[in-house]
Design a protein around this motif. Sequence first.
Motif, PDB file in Angstrom:
ATOM      1  N   ALA A  66       0.870  -1.239  -0.133  1.00 34.73           N
ATOM      2  CA  ALA A  66      -0.041   0.031  -0.075  1.00 34.73           C
ATOM      3  C   ALA A  66       0.950   1.168  -0.031  1.00 34.73           C
ATOM      4  N   CYS A  67       1.958   1.331   0.747  1.00 35.05           N
ATOM      5  CA  CYS A  67       2.966   2.487   0.822  1.00 35.05           C
ATOM      6  C   CYS A  67       3.579   2.610  -0.584  1.00 35.05           C
ATOM      7  N   PRO A  72       3.308   8.855  -3.095  1.00 32.17           N
ATOM      8  CA  PRO A  72       4.228   9.411  -4.230  1.00 32.17           C
ATOM      9  C   PRO A  72       5.478   9.721  -3.476  1.00 32.17           C
ATOM     10  N   GLN A  73       5.544   9.953  -2.077  1.00 25.06           N
ATOM     11  CA  GLN A  73       6.961  10.226  -1.690  1.00 25.06           C
ATOM     12  C   GLN A  73       7.625   9.084  -1.584  1.00 25.06           C
ATOM     13  N   VAL A  74       7.262   7.806  -1.458  1.00 22.73           N
ATOM     14  CA  VAL A  74       7.807   6.461  -1.536  1.00 22.73           C
ATOM     15  C   VAL A  74       8.471   6.383  -2.915  1.00 22.73           C
ATOM     16  N   GLN A  75       7.473   6.455  -3.739  1.00 21.02           N
ATOM     17  CA  GLN A  75       7.796   6.134  -5.425  1.00 21.02           C
ATOM     18  C   GLN A  75       9.096   7.153  -5.662  1.00 21.02           C
ATOM     19  N   ALA A  91       2.379  -3.498  -8.333  1.00 12.34           N
ATOM     20  CA  ALA A  91       1.312  -3.245  -9.019  1.00 12.34           C
ATOM     21  C   ALA A  91       0.066  -3.452  -8.159  1.00 12.34           C
ATOM     22  N   ALA A  92      -1.337  -2.879  -8.947  1.00 15.59           N
ATOM     23  CA  ALA A  92      -2.671  -2.931  -8.335  1.00 15.59           C
ATOM     24  C   ALA A  92      -3.065  -4.228  -7.691  1.00 15.59           C
ATOM     25  N   ASN A  93      -2.630  -5.323  -8.500  1.00 12.04           N
ATOM     26  CA  ASN A  93      -2.913  -6.663  -8.093  1.00 12.04           C
ATOM     27  C   ASN A  93      -2.088  -7.113  -6.804  1.00 12.04           C
ATOM     28  N   ASP A  94      -1.141  -6.492  -6.482  1.00 14.31           N
ATOM     29  CA  ASP A  94      -0.179  -6.707  -5.094  1.00 14.31           C
ATOM     30  C   ASP A  94      -0.975  -6.250  -4.323  1.00 14.31           C
ATOM     31  N   VAL A  95      -1.664  -4.967  -4.198  1.00 15.99           N
ATOM     32  CA  VAL A  95      -2.312  -4.435  -3.042  1.00 15.99           C
ATOM     33  C   VAL A  95      -3.579  -5.253  -2.908  1.00 15.99           C
ATOM     34  N   LEU A 154      10.470   0.636   4.645  1.00 17.87           N
ATOM     35  CA  LEU A 154       9.773  -0.344   3.716  1.00 17.87           C
ATOM     36  C   LEU A 154      10.959  -1.262   3.622  1.00 17.87           C
ATOM     37  N   SER A 155      12.201  -1.243   3.684  1.00 11.79           N
ATOM     38  CA  SER A 155      13.169  -2.050   3.573  1.00 11.79           C
ATOM     39  C   SER A 155      13.267  -3.193   4.939  1.00 11.79           C
ATOM     40  N   VAL A 156      13.038  -2.333   6.027  1.00  6.43           N
ATOM     41  CA  VAL A 156      12.551  -2.860   7.250  1.00  6.43           C
ATOM     42  C   VAL A 156      11.659  -4.015   7.240  1.00  6.43           C
TER      43      VAL A 156
END
Length: 288
Positions: A66-67, A72-75, A91-95, A154-156
């Motif tokens: 989701a993040c 946009p900041q994460v991207q 992708a959307a399917n992952d969420v 997110l890496s954590v």
Amino acid sequence: MEGVSWKSPILEGAYDVCGWLAFIFWSGCLYPQLFLNFRRKSVVGLNFNYALMNNTKHTVYFIYNACFYFSPQVQSQYRSKYGLRQMIPVAANDVALSFHSVVLTLLTLFQIAIYDRGNQAVSKFTIIMLVGVWLGVVVCYFVALPSHSWLWFLSVLTSIQVCMTSIKYIPQALMNCLRRSTEGFSIGYVLLDFSGGTLNYAQMIMQSIDQNSWVNLYGNIGKVLLSLVSMSFDVVFMCQHYLLYPSKKESHSSKLDQEIAEPLVTDGDISAVTIPHKSPTTHAVKTV
């Protein structure tokens, strides 16, 4: 994915197809266990440590996806690290998949709470470990908050997902070995999970070929390792089910299920009971 486009419409279409097929397989893999528990009205054979860790893993994975997909900041931080022209590897399917998995694993935990459990219980080690995991997530969030180091955060989460995935299957695999049976643990879950992992790798490879870059693999190493570990344990479970312990699966239901299903007194028991025969008393007729 602003500013980033697919070079090949064919690969883009195949990417979407594989992604949603993976969503169907991975989403569907949790249903056989739910139906099996519902049919038996029992969760004997399903390891509770596995079920609880599975829910934690999927919850962390949902937060991660989701993040990545909505922020946009994460991207922006991802592209700053790996290249401005790189596609976001979520992708959307992952969420959709991760959210759906959280709901279904919660339903499984609810079944554990209401159905017959036999003498099974969650180990203290699992409880302590999960409390430590969530405390670690909270601490890392507040560490990342001042500097907005969300990619690090997110890496954590990625590290937590890989660790949880590596650990969560072990209790179930050991239980199958000790019982010398896979009864109570749905093989349908294993087959669908393995199919979803295969499609997941196909999806990532298609994106790499189209972009002529393998960044989406090592830039999203968590997703790669998650699929690899899951598929490895799927192979273990398939070997247990089809090669090591096939007879017990095919022969009859578990002893506990038989005890639950059997009436206290059966027809055979009734017929086996002998009732003493009392011969009629003869009375002598006194003649006058």
